[in-house]
Motif scaffolding. Sequence first.
Motif, short mmCIF file in Angstrom:
data_model
loop_
_atom_site.label_atom_id
_atom_site.label_comp_id
_atom_site.label_asym_id
_atom_site.label_seq_id
_atom_site.Cartn_x
_atom_site.Cartn_y
_atom_site.Cartn_z
N LEU A 178 0.90 -1.24 -0.01
CA LEU A 178 0.02 -0.08 0.13
C LEU A 178 0.87 1.33 0.02
O LEU A 178 0.64 2.52 -0.83
N SER A 179 2.10 1.38 0.77
CA SER A 179 2.76 2.38 0.85
C SER A 179 3.80 2.55 -0.48
O SER A 179 4.57 3.52 -0.83
N SER A 180 3.73 1.57 -1.24
CA SER A 180 4.64 1.65 -2.40
C SER A 180 3.87 1.87 -3.78
O SER A 180 4.59 2.27 -4.58
N ALA A 181 2.67 1.66 -3.59
CA ALA A 181 1.86 2.35 -4.95
C ALA A 181 1.44 3.78 -5.08
O ALA A 181 1.44 4.45 -4.19
N LYS A 182 1.51 4.13 -6.46
CA LYS A 182 1.21 5.26 -6.39
C LYS A 182 -0.42 5.60 -6.29
O LYS A 182 -0.77 6.55 -5.79
N ILE A 183 -1.09 4.70 -6.61
CA ILE A 183 -2.51 4.62 -6.56
C ILE A 183 -3.22 3.35 -6.15
O ILE A 183 -2.84 2.43 -6.68
#
Length: 208
Positions: A148-153
């Motif tokens: 979750l913290s690594s995705a742009k959206i």
Amino acid sequence: FRPHIVICNAGGLSFRKKDVVILHKLGIKLLGIALSEPDVYELATSRIVQNFDVFYSNDKDSVELHRKNNISAYQLPMATDTSFFHPVVPKEKYICDVLHLGAAHADRIESVKILAKDFDTHVYGENWEQCGVKGRGFLFGEDVLTALSSAKIVIVFSRTPLGKQIVKPQLFNFLSTGSLVLTEDFSDLHSYFDVGEDLVGFTDIDDI
């Protein structure tokens, strides 16, 4: 052992009627929670809800049906657990444009396919390979936070498997990680969020 309350936290969990009678004689209250209504209403909750002193549902329409049958029912307040859901340091293997965590339900397959063509899209959950989408298996625990913290959206689809739109608990959890969340815009969403400010709403595939 005499608890004050026993909580059955799933739409198919209950006690047998004879055991409900025994528990009530002991002064023990029973609280039921369903997170899958209205999909499980006919199959499960409508058959067991009378066993509970109080029943909470994620779906306001199901609450009204329960109340018409003289059940003490309420819509479940939404929240998150910030002791678990919080931002963490991104990791290279989870970095992507779009992240979707969820099974390959009919309402989301076409959207995910189109996203996967044009964007670096990571998909986790059941049955995606059968739909022609590259699935990455399942994520649990700290790996969920990292993804979750690594995705742009992060995209969340609002419909149940049977097609009813509901406010998903994931919205609150994912936002608590600092994620930019994209979800379907419908009236109930505005009861909880400033759409366009707290999260981004969409109306159809082109809008996505």
